[in-house]
Design a protein around this motif. Structure first.
Motif, PDB file in Angstrom:
ATOM      1  N   LEU A 184       7.289   4.641  -0.486  1.00  0.00           N
ATOM      2  CA  LEU A 184       6.979   6.065  -0.523  1.00  0.00           C
ATOM      3  C   LEU A 184       7.403   6.688  -1.850  1.00  0.00           C
ATOM      4  N   VAL A 185       8.620   6.379  -2.281  1.00  0.00           N
ATOM      5  CA  VAL A 185       9.104   6.935  -3.545  1.00  0.00           C
ATOM      6  C   VAL A 185       8.240   6.451  -4.712  1.00  0.00           C
ATOM      7  N   GLY A 186       7.874   5.156  -4.690  1.00  0.00           N
ATOM      8  CA  GLY A 186       7.015   4.629  -5.749  1.00  0.00           C
ATOM      9  C   GLY A 186       5.662   5.309  -5.784  1.00  0.00           C
ATOM     10  N   ALA A 187       5.069   5.547  -4.604  1.00  0.00           N
ATOM     11  CA  ALA A 187       3.779   6.234  -4.551  1.00  0.00           C
ATOM     12  C   ALA A 187       3.906   7.669  -5.055  1.00  0.00           C
ATOM     13  N   PHE A 188       5.009   8.323  -4.717  1.00  0.00           N
ATOM     14  CA  PHE A 188       5.227   9.695  -5.190  1.00  0.00           C
ATOM     15  C   PHE A 188       5.348   9.745  -6.706  1.00  0.00           C
ATOM     16  N   LEU A 189       6.076   8.792  -7.289  1.00  0.00           N
ATOM     17  CA  LEU A 189       6.275   8.810  -8.737  1.00  0.00           C
ATOM     18  C   LEU A 189       4.995   8.451  -9.495  1.00  0.00           C
ATOM     19  N   ARG A 190       4.042   7.801  -8.839  1.00  0.00           N
ATOM     20  CA  ARG A 190       2.730   7.615  -9.468  1.00  0.00           C
ATOM     21  C   ARG A 190       2.030   8.952  -9.630  1.00  0.00           C
ATOM     22  N   ARG A 277      -7.128   9.991  -0.001  1.00  0.00           N
ATOM     23  CA  ARG A 277      -6.349  10.312  -1.190  1.00  0.00           C
ATOM     24  C   ARG A 277      -5.711   9.054  -1.772  1.00  0.00           C
ATOM     25  N   VAL A 278      -5.733   8.954  -3.098  1.00  0.00           N
ATOM     26  CA  VAL A 278      -5.206   7.772  -3.774  1.00  0.00           C
ATOM     27  C   VAL A 278      -3.701   7.643  -3.548  1.00  0.00           C
ATOM     28  N   ASP A 279      -2.968   8.754  -3.605  1.00  0.00           N
ATOM     29  CA  ASP A 279      -1.514   8.657  -3.426  1.00  0.00           C
ATOM     30  C   ASP A 279      -1.172   8.194  -2.018  1.00  0.00           C
ATOM     31  N   ARG A 280      -1.970   8.618  -1.022  1.00  0.00           N
ATOM     32  CA  ARG A 280      -1.725   8.157   0.337  1.00  0.00           C
ATOM     33  C   ARG A 280      -2.057   6.668   0.483  1.00  0.00           C
ATOM     34  N   LEU A 281      -3.091   6.214  -0.220  1.00  0.00           N
ATOM     35  CA  LEU A 281      -3.412   4.787  -0.189  1.00  0.00           C
ATOM     36  C   LEU A 281      -2.273   3.958  -0.767  1.00  0.00           C
ATOM     37  N   HIS A 282      -1.712   4.404  -1.896  1.00  0.00           N
ATOM     38  CA  HIS A 282      -0.550   3.718  -2.474  1.00  0.00           C
ATOM     39  C   HIS A 282       0.582   3.646  -1.458  1.00  0.00           C
ATOM     40  N   ALA A 283       0.857   4.772  -0.783  1.00  0.00           N
ATOM     41  CA  ALA A 283       1.951   4.806   0.175  1.00  0.00           C
ATOM     42  C   ALA A 283       1.665   3.897   1.374  1.00  0.00           C
ATOM     43  N   VAL A 284       0.408   3.899   1.845  1.00  0.00           N
ATOM     44  CA  VAL A 284       0.043   3.062   2.987  1.00  0.00           C
ATOM     45  C   VAL A 284       0.225   1.584   2.661  1.00  0.00           C
ATOM     46  N   LEU A 285      -0.318   1.152   1.524  1.00  0.00           N
ATOM     47  CA  LEU A 285      -0.201  -0.260   1.165  1.00  0.00           C
ATOM     48  C   LEU A 285       1.257  -0.644   0.925  1.00  0.00           C
ATOM     49  N   GLY A 286       2.018   0.252   0.322  1.00  0.00           N
ATOM     50  CA  GLY A 286       3.434  -0.037   0.117  1.00  0.00           C
ATOM     51  C   GLY A 286       4.176  -0.221   1.415  1.00  0.00           C
ATOM     52  N   SER A 287       3.883   0.633   2.410  1.00  0.00           N
ATOM     53  CA  SER A 287       4.558   0.495   3.698  1.00  0.00           C
ATOM     54  C   SER A 287       4.120  -0.774   4.422  1.00  0.00           C
ATOM     55  N   VAL A 288       2.848  -1.161   4.267  1.00  0.00           N
ATOM     56  CA  VAL A 288       2.367  -2.398   4.892  1.00  0.00           C
ATOM     57  C   VAL A 288       3.048  -3.610   4.263  1.00  0.00           C
ATOM     58  N   ARG A 310      -9.974  -4.553   1.846  1.00  0.00           N
ATOM     59  CA  ARG A 310     -10.722  -3.334   2.165  1.00  0.00           C
ATOM     60  C   ARG A 310     -10.468  -2.254   1.124  1.00  0.00           C
ATOM     61  N   VAL A 311      -9.221  -2.102   0.741  1.00  0.00           N
ATOM     62  CA  VAL A 311      -8.886  -1.091  -0.266  1.00  0.00           C
ATOM     63  C   VAL A 311      -9.482  -1.457  -1.617  1.00  0.00           C
ATOM     64  N   ALA A 312      -9.477  -2.753  -1.939  1.00  0.00           N
ATOM     65  CA  ALA A 312      -9.968  -3.202  -3.249  1.00  0.00           C
ATOM     66  C   ALA A 312     -11.459  -2.911  -3.432  1.00  0.00           C
ATOM     67  N   ARG A 313     -12.223  -2.922  -2.356  1.00  0.00           N
ATOM     68  CA  ARG A 313     -13.654  -2.630  -2.472  1.00  0.00           C
ATOM     69  C   ARG A 313     -13.904  -1.208  -2.961  1.00  0.00           C
ATOM     70  N   ARG A 314     -12.973  -0.322  -2.655  1.00  0.00           N
ATOM     71  CA  ARG A 314     -13.153   1.079  -3.022  1.00  0.00           C
ATOM     72  C   ARG A 314     -12.332   1.477  -4.242  1.00  0.00           C
ATOM     73  N   THR A 315     -11.066   1.067  -4.272  1.00  0.00           N
ATOM     74  CA  THR A 315     -10.170   1.419  -5.377  1.00  0.00           C
ATOM     75  C   THR A 315      -9.359   0.187  -5.767  1.00  0.00           C
ATOM     76  N   PRO A 316      -9.922  -0.686  -6.602  1.00  0.00           N
ATOM     77  CA  PRO A 316      -9.223  -1.937  -6.952  1.00  0.00           C
ATOM     78  C   PRO A 316      -7.879  -1.714  -7.621  1.00  0.00           C
ATOM     79  N   ASP A 317      -7.735  -0.626  -8.377  1.00  0.00           N
ATOM     80  CA  ASP A 317      -6.454  -0.387  -9.046  1.00  0.00           C
ATOM     81  C   ASP A 317      -5.328  -0.175  -8.032  1.00  0.00           C
ATOM     82  N   VAL A 318      -5.650   0.481  -6.925  1.00  0.00           N
ATOM     83  CA  VAL A 318      -4.638   0.722  -5.906  1.00  0.00           C
ATOM     84  C   VAL A 318      -4.240  -0.589  -5.232  1.00  0.00           C
TER      85      VAL A 318
END
Length: 354
Positions: A184-190, A277-288, A310-318
């Motif tokens: 969560l903190v990492g996603a926030f700092l992005r 939202r991209v920041d929520r995607l970062h947080a979701v993948l981080g928690s997984v 699934r995420v990579a098909r839409r936002t590979p950077d995330v």
């Protein structure tokens, strides 16, 4: 007092700021007795740098930095509370010697056990006899809590005794909770990269840095699933005490608005909806990823790849960060899932696939 109890239980190094005579020392002693932890009180104003850096002595043909007796007692007990009192009356040379004690739990050549908690107390310099401001390096190693008292609590304490908070359900966070909070903190700092490091002109209190964001993540983790109506207030006190008011309240507001799905739900349902939202995607993948690491099983590791794909098909950077983390933590004997083929370009770019 709840925030202090939570910090001690989670082994967060903490400093209490308050006026003289408001019961900081007696509260720490009472908390130690309640938790069954020995408390060693070390008053900074009457100590020398060698009381923390160790006194050099010759032993077996070499130099040994001998620790003081209080450190030896804590090491022998295996756990306890090191209470550094009157920190702002300690001269700068003594504060500098304390740095290694607070950060590394080392006194001279003696390493304190992991079960030793660090609690400090200080009067504001204006109220301290011959006081100094807290040095920036030392301030950046502590969670800062304001210690205040009310007339009602003092009156109740004199009539019925001063109570220690109910600590039922309070303890150190699990590996999964810490991993999810770090994500969560990492996603926030992005989203807010300018807050990774923001040193104020007056740096004697809490401010954002990589070290204090680590403290904030632990504070989030230890308050993520604990009972008690005081939980939200304690979470705010600890996070703000780690990184300061501006950064702390911004993180808390961002986390409150995320409303993330449960990692196990995402791993169990291949069609579970994902955030836009991209920041929520970062947080979701981080928690997984944190959930999979704590689980340690090959099945959850394989299922996570389907989600990352699934995420990579839409936002590979995330997806890239999660893919790198999963690839580097493959459980022994776990077969490579087909979903990894979709991420081959990302893994090759990261040097994790030939």
């Amino acid at each position: 007092m709840h925030a202090l109890a939570m910090a001690v239980s989670a082994n967060l190094p903490v400093i209490l700021w308050g006026a003289p005579g408001t019961g900081k020392t007696s509260s720490v002693l009472a908390l130690g007795e309640h938790l069954g932890l020995p408390v060693e009180v070390v008053v900074g104003s009457v100590r020398e740098p060698s009381d923390f850096a160790g006194l050099p002595v010759v032993r077996d043909g070499g130099t040994w930095f001998a620790p003081p007796r209080w450190a030896e007692r804590l090491a022998a007990a295996g756990q306890g509370i090191l209470f550094l009192d009157e920190l702002t009356t300690a001269p700068p040379a003594v504060q500098a010697a304390m740095l290694r004690v607070v950060l590394e739990r080392v006194v001279g050549d003696l390493a304190l056990p992991d079960g030793v908690r660090i609690v400090a107390a200080a009067n504001p310099p204006a109220l301290a006899a011959d006081g100094w401001d807290l040095s920036a390096p030392l301030a950046n190693r502590l969670v800062h809590l304001d210690w205040s008292i009310s007339a009602a609590s003092v009156a109740d304490g004199f009539m019925g005794g001063f109570a220690v908070p109910d600590l039922a359900g309070v303890g150190a966070p699990t590996a999964a909770e810490v991993g999810a909070a770090r994500a969560l903190v990492g996603a926030f700092l992005r989203v807010r990269p300018s807050l990774v490091l923001a040193v104020p002109e007056d740096s004697g209190r809490a401010w954002p840095s990589p070290r204090t964001w680590e403290l904030a993540a632990t504070a989030l983790a230890c308050t993520s699933s604990r009972p008690g109506e005081w939980l939200e207030r304690v979470r705010a006190e600890l996070v703000v005490g780690a990184v300061g008011e501006a950064a702390g309240f911004e993180l808390l507001s961002w986390v409150r608005d995320l409303d993330l799905p449960d990692p196990e739900t995402l791993l169990s349902d291949p069609a579970a909806p994902l955030p836009e939202r991209v920041d929520r995607l970062h947080a979701v993948l981080g928690s997984v990823v944190a959930h999979v690491r704590a689980d340690g099983g090959g099945e959850s590791w394989q299922r996570a790849w389907s989600l990352v794909a699934r995420v990579a098909r839409r936002t590979p950077d995330v997806a890239a960060g999660a893919a790198r983390s999963l690839a580097s933590r493959r459980p022994d004997g776990a077969p490579l899932p087909p979903a990894m083929l979709e991420l081959a370009p990302i893994l090759r770019a990261a040097g994790l696939m030939p």
